[in-house]
Design a protein around this motif. Structure first.
Motif, PDB file in Angstrom:
ATOM      1  N   ILE A  19      37.369 -40.202  -4.358  1.00 27.72           N
ATOM      2  CA  ILE A  19      37.789 -38.826  -4.646  1.00 27.72           C
ATOM      3  C   ILE A  19      36.671 -37.847  -4.305  1.00 27.72           C
ATOM      4  N   ALA A  20      35.414 -38.228  -4.611  1.00 23.04           N
ATOM      5  CA  ALA A  20      34.272 -37.352  -4.320  1.00 23.04           C
ATOM      6  C   ALA A  20      34.138 -37.100  -2.822  1.00 23.04           C
ATOM      7  N   VAL A  21      34.324 -38.141  -2.025  1.00 25.77           N
ATOM      8  CA  VAL A  21      34.251 -37.979  -0.563  1.00 25.77           C
ATOM      9  C   VAL A  21      35.346 -37.029  -0.078  1.00 25.77           C
ATOM     10  N   LEU A  22      36.561 -37.198  -0.598  1.00 24.25           N
ATOM     11  CA  LEU A  22      37.677 -36.342  -0.184  1.00 24.25           C
ATOM     12  C   LEU A  22      37.455 -34.891  -0.608  1.00 24.25           C
ATOM     13  N   LEU A  23      36.987 -34.684  -1.851  1.00 28.61           N
ATOM     14  CA  LEU A  23      36.773 -33.321  -2.337  1.00 28.61           C
ATOM     15  C   LEU A  23      35.652 -32.615  -1.585  1.00 28.61           C
ATOM     16  N   ASN A  24      34.561 -33.327  -1.324  1.00 30.53           N
ATOM     17  CA  ASN A  24      33.452 -32.708  -0.592  1.00 30.53           C
ATOM     18  C   ASN A  24      33.829 -32.435   0.861  1.00 30.53           C
ATOM     19  N   THR A  25      34.625 -33.314   1.449  1.00 32.69           N
ATOM     20  CA  THR A  25      35.116 -33.057   2.808  1.00 32.69           C
ATOM     21  C   THR A  25      36.021 -31.830   2.830  1.00 32.69           C
ATOM     22  N   GLY A  26      36.904 -31.730   1.819  1.00 31.07           N
ATOM     23  CA  GLY A  26      37.759 -30.545   1.719  1.00 31.07           C
ATOM     24  C   GLY A  26      36.958 -29.270   1.512  1.00 31.07           C
ATOM     25  N   LEU A  27      35.881 -29.357   0.734  1.00 28.68           N
ATOM     26  CA  LEU A  27      35.027 -28.184   0.521  1.00 28.68           C
ATOM     27  C   LEU A  27      34.355 -27.755   1.822  1.00 28.68           C
ATOM     28  N   LEU A  28      33.893 -28.706   2.612  1.00 24.90           N
ATOM     29  CA  LEU A  28      33.296 -28.373   3.914  1.00 24.90           C
ATOM     30  C   LEU A  28      34.310 -27.673   4.811  1.00 24.90           C
ATOM     31  N   TYR A  29      35.563 -28.129   4.744  1.00 28.13           N
ATOM     32  CA  TYR A  29      36.624 -27.478   5.540  1.00 28.13           C
ATOM     33  C   TYR A  29      36.858 -26.046   5.052  1.00 28.13           C
ATOM     34  N   LEU A  30      36.875 -25.849   3.720  1.00 24.97           N
ATOM     35  CA  LEU A  30      37.048 -24.501   3.182  1.00 24.97           C
ATOM     36  C   LEU A  30      35.913 -23.583   3.615  1.00 24.97           C
ATOM     37  N   MET A  31      34.696 -24.095   3.617  1.00 24.48           N
ATOM     38  CA  MET A  31      33.552 -23.268   4.017  1.00 24.48           C
ATOM     39  C   MET A  31      33.670 -22.805   5.465  1.00 24.48           C
ATOM     40  N   ARG A  32      34.266 -23.631   6.295  1.00 24.55           N
ATOM     41  CA  ARG A  32      34.412 -23.266   7.715  1.00 24.55           C
ATOM     42  C   ARG A  32      35.564 -22.322   7.954  1.00 24.55           C
ATOM     43  N   THR A  33      36.587 -22.386   7.112  1.00 29.80           N
ATOM     44  CA  THR A  33      37.810 -21.632   7.391  1.00 29.80           C
ATOM     45  C   THR A  33      38.001 -20.404   6.508  1.00 29.80           C
ATOM     46  N   ARG A  34      37.366 -20.366   5.339  1.00 28.92           N
ATOM     47  CA  ARG A  34      37.579 -19.255   4.409  1.00 28.92           C
ATOM     48  C   ARG A  34      36.242 -18.610   4.051  1.00 28.92           C
ATOM     49  N   PRO A  35      36.014 -17.378   4.492  1.00 26.52           N
ATOM     50  CA  PRO A  35      34.738 -16.698   4.199  1.00 26.52           C
ATOM     51  C   PRO A  35      34.654 -16.291   2.732  1.00 26.52           C
ATOM     52  N   THR A  36      33.424 -16.142   2.243  1.00 25.82           N
ATOM     53  CA  THR A  36      33.168 -15.673   0.875  1.00 25.82           C
ATOM     54  C   THR A  36      32.140 -14.550   0.922  1.00 25.82           C
ATOM     55  N   GLN A  37      31.893 -13.953  -0.236  1.00 24.00           N
ATOM     56  CA  GLN A  37      30.890 -12.899  -0.334  1.00 24.00           C
ATOM     57  C   GLN A  37      29.476 -13.459  -0.479  1.00 24.00           C
ATOM     58  N   LEU A  38      29.354 -14.772  -0.595  1.00 22.18           N
ATOM     59  CA  LEU A  38      28.027 -15.387  -0.684  1.00 22.18           C
ATOM     60  C   LEU A  38      27.309 -15.251   0.652  1.00 22.18           C
ATOM     61  N   ASP A  39      25.980 -15.104   0.611  1.00 21.69           N
ATOM     62  CA  ASP A  39      25.226 -14.992   1.847  1.00 21.69           C
ATOM     63  C   ASP A  39      25.248 -16.320   2.591  1.00 21.69           C
ATOM     64  N   GLN A  40      25.030 -16.267   3.890  1.00 18.53           N
ATOM     65  CA  GLN A  40      25.164 -17.436   4.750  1.00 18.53           C
ATOM     66  C   GLN A  40      24.172 -18.545   4.398  1.00 18.53           C
ATOM     67  N   CYS A 301      32.647 -21.705  -9.341  1.00 13.89           N
ATOM     68  CA  CYS A 301      31.678 -20.603  -9.335  1.00 13.89           C
ATOM     69  C   CYS A 301      31.873 -19.631  -8.170  1.00 13.89           C
ATOM     70  N   THR A 302      32.757 -19.933  -7.242  1.00 12.53           N
ATOM     71  CA  THR A 302      32.999 -19.049  -6.102  1.00 12.53           C
ATOM     72  C   THR A 302      34.357 -18.383  -6.275  1.00 12.53           C
ATOM     73  N   LYS A 303      34.348 -17.083  -6.465  1.00 14.28           N
ATOM     74  CA  LYS A 303      35.557 -16.349  -6.824  1.00 14.28           C
ATOM     75  C   LYS A 303      36.668 -16.547  -5.803  1.00 14.28           C
ATOM     76  N   GLU A 304      36.340 -16.474  -4.520  1.00 18.24           N
ATOM     77  CA  GLU A 304      37.368 -16.569  -3.478  1.00 18.24           C
ATOM     78  C   GLU A 304      38.062 -17.931  -3.503  1.00 18.24           C
ATOM     79  N   TYR A 305      37.283 -19.006  -3.633  1.00 15.66           N
ATOM     80  CA  TYR A 305      37.861 -20.353  -3.655  1.00 15.66           C
ATOM     81  C   TYR A 305      38.602 -20.609  -4.960  1.00 15.66           C
ATOM     82  N   ARG A 306      38.076 -20.068  -6.059  1.00 12.31           N
ATOM     83  CA  ARG A 306      38.737 -20.244  -7.353  1.00 12.31           C
ATOM     84  C   ARG A 306      40.107 -19.564  -7.345  1.00 12.31           C
ATOM     85  N   ASN A 307      40.177 -18.344  -6.840  1.00  9.93           N
ATOM     86  CA  ASN A 307      41.460 -17.640  -6.775  1.00  9.93           C
ATOM     87  C   ASN A 307      42.429 -18.336  -5.822  1.00  9.93           C
ATOM     88  N   TRP A 308      41.902 -18.817  -4.688  1.00  7.78           N
ATOM     89  CA  TRP A 308      42.761 -19.535  -3.736  1.00  7.78           C
ATOM     90  C   TRP A 308      43.358 -20.780  -4.375  1.00  7.78           C
TER      91      TRP A 308
END
Length: 336
Positions: A19-40, A301-308
């Motif tokens: 599950i950890a591998v799947l969740l972290n892989t999904g998080l990497l995909y979100l980082m590439r496809t959905r921008p946030t207000q956090l600095d790069q 902790c990331t508003k954009e991902y939490r709301n999504w």
């Protein structure tokens, strides 16, 4: 072949690590496809945390390290189905240990960067220099290499240690430690010819941890103090506070669930006390939580991902409820 009594550990850890591998892989995909207000830079370090978490989870699923401290012996062996294969020890030394050490160092560097951006323009200018960054990474890599080398030199038991471990642990774990690869050290080793080398290895390990912790505590304190002052707008203050909260939780995660389970047995061994078996089992299960919690912490902790995520769950639950309504009233309308 799984050791007697270790079946539940294998099932739970393999499931959690998958599950950890799947969740972290999904998080990497979100980082590439959905921008946030956090600095790069914060996002890049978070991505590095996810990559290290994936590597750690795979290594942990294959080895499931188990720590024992009894009669002055500190022993680490694999509780997984690979417990009697030599590769389990290499995975622990060359994959699992460097991963959590690297995450500590990445957390310290990220805190330093956030401190520079928030509190110290001069340090920010230095951090923009590739030479300065290369120096920090070189220092971190040197600490990790020394840590791995010391484990290979002083962590491999000699024949006397193997015999003591076999006499002490064979009946308890229903296996022959003369044939099972394991690592460790005994309290008496500090008083032998190897004592100086073991002490230097311990100092290197402890200095790495406390340097990283000291950097995080100092930078976090200064950042929080600066955020509390009325020198920035409310929006910027919220952004810095959100990034600090994310960074703190992400860094505490490996400290609590990876560093402490390795330090506790050493403390008991050095004090001459036996580590309670329940603590050994708690440590074994705690290690699987660190890669599992990393993506959860980032999303919360990331508003954009939490709301999504909330919208995604609500949307799919609404769609399923509407399908259930159509299925329940459909036949009645047809009959009428």
């Amino acid at each position: 072949q799984i050791l007697p009594g270790f079946l539940n550990l294998n099932i739970v850890c393999i499931g959690a690590d998958t599950i950890a591998v799947l969740l972290n892989t999904g998080l990497l995909y979100l980082m590439r496809t959905r921008p946030t207000q956090l600095d790069q830079t914060t996002v890049k370090y978070a991505a590095l945390f996810s990559v290290l978490s994936i590597i750690f989870a795979i290594g942990h699923a294959l080895t499931q390290p188990f720590f024992v401290a009894i009669n002055g012996l500190g022993v680490t062996f694999s509780g997984s189905f690979l417990h009697d294969y030599w590769i389990s020890g290499h995975i622990t030394n060359f994959v699992i240990s460097p991963c959590y050490m690297a995450m500590l160092e990445c957390g310290a560097i990220n805190f330093l960067y956030k401190y520079a951006v928030t509190c110290s323009p001069s340090l920010r200018h230095r951090l923009s220099s590739p030479l300065f960054i290369a120096g920090l990474w070189t220092l971190g890599a040197t600490w990790i290499i020394l840590f791995i080398a010391s484990n290979q030199i002083y962590g491999i038991p000699n024949k006397s240690f193997v015999e003591k471990a076999a006499l002490t642990l064979n009946d308890h774990f229903h296996t022959d430690f003369r044939k099972v690869p394991f690592g460790g050290v005994e309290a008496e080793s500090y008083e032998t010819e190897q004592g100086i080398g073991i002490m230097l290895a311990t100092i290197n390990y402890v200095s790495t941890i406390f340097t990283c912790l000291g950097t995080m505590i100092f930078c976090g304190w200064r950042i929080q103090r600066t955020i509390g002052e009325d020198k920035m707008s409310e929006r910027v203050r919220r952004l810095h506070g959100r990034a600090l909260r994310l960074l703190t939780l992400q860094t505490l995660n490996p400290i609590i669930f990876a560093v402490l389970p390795g330090i506790i047995p050493v403390v008991f061994m050095k004090s001459g006390k036996n580590l309670p078996e329940i603590v050994s089992w708690a440590n074994a299960y705690a290690l699987m939580l660190f890669p599992l919690l990393n993506p959860i912490i980032f999303v919360i902790c990331t508003k954009e991902y939490r709301n999504w995520l909330i919208n995604y769950i609500l949307h799919h639950s609404h769609v399923r409820s509407m399908e259930n309504v159509r299925l329940s009233i459909g036949p009645t309308l047809t009959i009428t």
